[in-house]
Write a protein that holds these residues in place. Structure first.
Motif, PDB file in Angstrom:
ATOM      1  N   ARG A   1      90.765 -65.428   9.780  1.00 58.22           N
ATOM      2  CA  ARG A   1      90.224 -63.978   9.174  1.00 58.22           C
ATOM      3  C   ARG A   1      89.846 -63.325  10.378  1.00 58.22           C
ATOM      4  N   VAL A   2      89.734 -61.796  10.314  1.00 58.39           N
ATOM      5  CA  VAL A   2      89.617 -61.076  11.246  1.00 58.39           C
ATOM      6  C   VAL A   2      88.379 -59.969  11.247  1.00 58.39           C
ATOM      7  N   VAL A   3      87.546 -60.240  12.176  1.00 59.43           N
ATOM      8  CA  VAL A   3      86.566 -58.981  11.950  1.00 59.43           C
ATOM      9  C   VAL A   3      86.732 -58.110  12.806  1.00 59.43           C
ATOM     10  N   LEU A   4      86.810 -56.725  12.626  1.00 61.15           N
ATOM     11  CA  LEU A   4      87.443 -55.689  13.695  1.00 61.15           C
ATOM     12  C   LEU A   4      86.097 -54.913  13.458  1.00 61.15           C
ATOM     13  N   TYR A   5      85.424 -54.875  14.726  1.00 56.79           N
ATOM     14  CA  TYR A   5      84.015 -53.929  14.769  1.00 56.79           C
ATOM     15  C   TYR A   5      84.547 -52.751  15.856  1.00 56.79           C
ATOM     16  N   PHE A   6      84.452 -51.490  15.158  1.00 60.75           N
ATOM     17  CA  PHE A   6      84.348 -50.328  15.996  1.00 60.75           C
ATOM     18  C   PHE A   6      83.252 -50.006  16.407  1.00 60.75           C
ATOM     19  N   TYR A   7      82.912 -49.641  17.497  1.00 56.98           N
ATOM     20  CA  TYR A   7      81.697 -49.033  18.291  1.00 56.98           C
ATOM     21  C   TYR A   7      82.034 -47.860  19.260  1.00 56.98           C
ATOM     22  N   PRO A   8      80.985 -46.984  19.334  1.00 55.84           N
ATOM     23  CA  PRO A   8      81.362 -45.779  20.454  1.00 55.84           C
ATOM     24  C   PRO A   8      81.623 -46.095  21.772  1.00 55.84           C
ATOM     25  N   LYS A   9      80.840 -46.742  22.432  1.00 55.47           N
ATOM     26  CA  LYS A   9      80.904 -46.779  23.886  1.00 55.47           C
ATOM     27  C   LYS A   9      80.397 -48.285  24.398  1.00 55.47           C
ATOM     28  N   ASP A  10      81.041 -48.780  25.591  1.00 54.36           N
ATOM     29  CA  ASP A  10      80.667 -49.885  26.248  1.00 54.36           C
ATOM     30  C   ASP A  10      79.130 -49.629  26.769  1.00 54.36           C
ATOM     31  N   ALA A  11      78.403 -50.622  26.941  1.00 52.51           N
ATOM     32  CA  ALA A  11      77.106 -50.700  27.428  1.00 52.51           C
ATOM     33  C   ALA A  11      76.294 -49.558  27.242  1.00 52.51           C
ATOM     34  N   THR A  12      76.230 -49.078  25.891  1.00 52.54           N
ATOM     35  CA  THR A  12      75.184 -48.206  25.438  1.00 52.54           C
ATOM     36  C   THR A  12      74.369 -49.162  24.451  1.00 52.54           C
ATOM     37  N   PRO A  13      73.108 -48.891  24.353  1.00 54.84           N
ATOM     38  CA  PRO A  13      71.990 -49.460  23.879  1.00 54.84           C
ATOM     39  C   PRO A  13      72.432 -50.132  22.255  1.00 54.84           C
ATOM     40  N   GLY A  14      73.017 -49.159  21.330  1.00 56.19           N
ATOM     41  CA  GLY A  14      73.236 -49.782  20.055  1.00 56.19           C
ATOM     42  C   GLY A  14      74.673 -50.815  20.200  1.00 56.19           C
ATOM     43  N   CYS A  15      75.502 -50.335  20.984  1.00 64.37           N
ATOM     44  CA  CYS A  15      76.734 -51.168  20.975  1.00 64.37           C
ATOM     45  C   CYS A  15      76.481 -52.576  21.815  1.00 64.37           C
ATOM     46  N   THR A  16      75.549 -52.517  22.675  1.00 62.69           N
ATOM     47  CA  THR A  16      75.014 -53.773  23.110  1.00 62.69           C
ATOM     48  C   THR A  16      74.552 -54.825  22.470  1.00 62.69           C
TER      49      THR A  16
ATOM     50  N   LEU B   1      83.238 -36.196  13.503  1.00 63.34           N
ATOM     51  CA  LEU B   1      82.558 -35.233  14.355  1.00 63.34           C
ATOM     52  C   LEU B   1      81.081 -35.595  14.363  1.00 63.34           C
ATOM     53  N   LYS B   2      80.354 -35.901  15.263  1.00 63.59           N
ATOM     54  CA  LYS B   2      78.968 -36.065  15.246  1.00 63.59           C
ATOM     55  C   LYS B   2      78.268 -35.060  16.238  1.00 63.59           C
ATOM     56  N   ASN B   3      76.922 -35.103  15.937  1.00 64.05           N
ATOM     57  CA  ASN B   3      76.125 -34.127  16.902  1.00 64.05           C
ATOM     58  C   ASN B   3      75.638 -34.817  17.915  1.00 64.05           C
ATOM     59  N   MET B   4      75.702 -34.420  19.279  1.00 66.91           N
ATOM     60  CA  MET B   4      75.054 -34.870  20.413  1.00 66.91           C
ATOM     61  C   MET B   4      74.414 -33.746  21.099  1.00 66.91           C
ATOM     62  N   TYR B   5      73.144 -33.891  21.217  1.00 66.54           N
ATOM     63  CA  TYR B   5      72.401 -32.854  21.954  1.00 66.54           C
ATOM     64  C   TYR B   5      72.811 -31.273  21.416  1.00 66.54           C
ATOM     65  N   GLY B   6      73.013 -31.404  20.265  1.00 60.25           N
ATOM     66  CA  GLY B   6      73.298 -29.659  19.534  1.00 60.25           C
ATOM     67  C   GLY B   6      74.840 -29.304  19.533  1.00 60.25           C
ATOM     68  N   LYS B   7      75.628 -30.386  20.130  1.00 57.43           N
ATOM     69  CA  LYS B   7      76.929 -30.050  20.156  1.00 57.43           C
ATOM     70  C   LYS B   7      77.858 -30.932  19.326  1.00 57.43           C
ATOM     71  N   GLN B   8      78.680 -30.442  18.776  1.00 51.66           N
ATOM     72  CA  GLN B   8      79.719 -31.305  17.841  1.00 51.66           C
ATOM     73  C   GLN B   8      80.920 -32.130  18.702  1.00 51.66           C
ATOM     74  N   VAL B   9      80.903 -33.193  18.743  1.00 51.99           N
ATOM     75  CA  VAL B   9      81.780 -33.969  19.558  1.00 51.99           C
ATOM     76  C   VAL B   9      82.612 -35.300  18.693  1.00 51.99           C
ATOM     77  N   ARG B  10      83.741 -35.390  19.065  1.00 51.35           N
ATOM     78  CA  ARG B  10      84.424 -36.452  18.315  1.00 51.35           C
ATOM     79  C   ARG B  10      84.153 -37.757  18.839  1.00 51.35           C
ATOM     80  N   GLY B  11      83.778 -38.613  17.979  1.00 48.82           N
ATOM     81  CA  GLY B  11      83.329 -39.821  18.468  1.00 48.82           C
ATOM     82  C   GLY B  11      83.610 -41.008  17.574  1.00 48.82           C
ATOM     83  N   ILE B  12      83.461 -42.392  17.815  1.00 48.22           N
ATOM     84  CA  ILE B  12      83.730 -43.278  16.846  1.00 48.22           C
ATOM     85  C   ILE B  12      82.408 -43.529  15.950  1.00 48.22           C
ATOM     86  N   GLU B  13      82.561 -43.563  14.669  1.00 47.66           N
ATOM     87  CA  GLU B  13      81.620 -44.054  13.827  1.00 47.66           C
ATOM     88  C   GLU B  13      81.176 -45.413  13.690  1.00 47.66           C
TER      89      GLU B  13
END
Length: 154
Positions: A31-46, A107-119
């Protein structure tokens, strides 16, 4: 084409930590668990990665491989894996091919700007390569336990 529950996941092959290349076909029978996360070494991803790490032995006992996926480089993944003592591999999806097939680039909102990122999203694939469950727009804390329960219920 986006993967749907009950369908076979298309073959993929990505660069991973420790100079490996990991493909779905090489994991047949597990079985495989694939977890997609936005960025290495950020609080939620850590936090999410640490919780998967802490439950790793239970996933292994349930014939399950955990793979973390983000757009970070393998070099970044190697540092993150070492710092957090992660006993599983991290895949680098720099060209977003796997992210696109699982439809996790949003598309996610970061600091009032729309950026493409991993949900933040997780997918459970069975031993035959069929997608069995998905979690989207999830909160990092406590998520690994919910995935483990789903694995055990398969």
């Amino acid at each position: 084409m986006t993967v749907s529950i009950g369908q076979a996941v298309a073959e993929f092959s990505l660069a991973a930590t420790a100079d490996k290349t990991i493909s779905l076909s090489s994991l047949q029978g597990k079985r495989v668990v694939l977890y997609f996360y936005p960025k290495d070494a950020t609080p939620g991803c850590t936090l999410e990665s640490q919780q998967f790490r802490d439950l790793h032995a239970e996933f292994v006992a349930a014939n399950t491989v955990i793979l973390g996926v983000s757009r970070d480089s393998v070099k970044s993944h190697d540092k993150f894996q070492a710092a957090q003592e992660l006993p599983f591999d991290l895949l680098s999806d720099a060209d977003e091919a796997l992210c696109t097939s699982f439809d996790v680039i949003k598309l996610k909102n970061m600091y009032g700007k729309q950026v493409r990122g991993i949900e933040r999203s997780t997918f459970l694939i069975d031993e035959t390569g069929v997608l069995r469950q998905e979690w989207r727009k999830l909160k990092a804390d406590g998520h690994a336990s919910a995935v483990l329960e789903a694995v055990k219920a398969l």
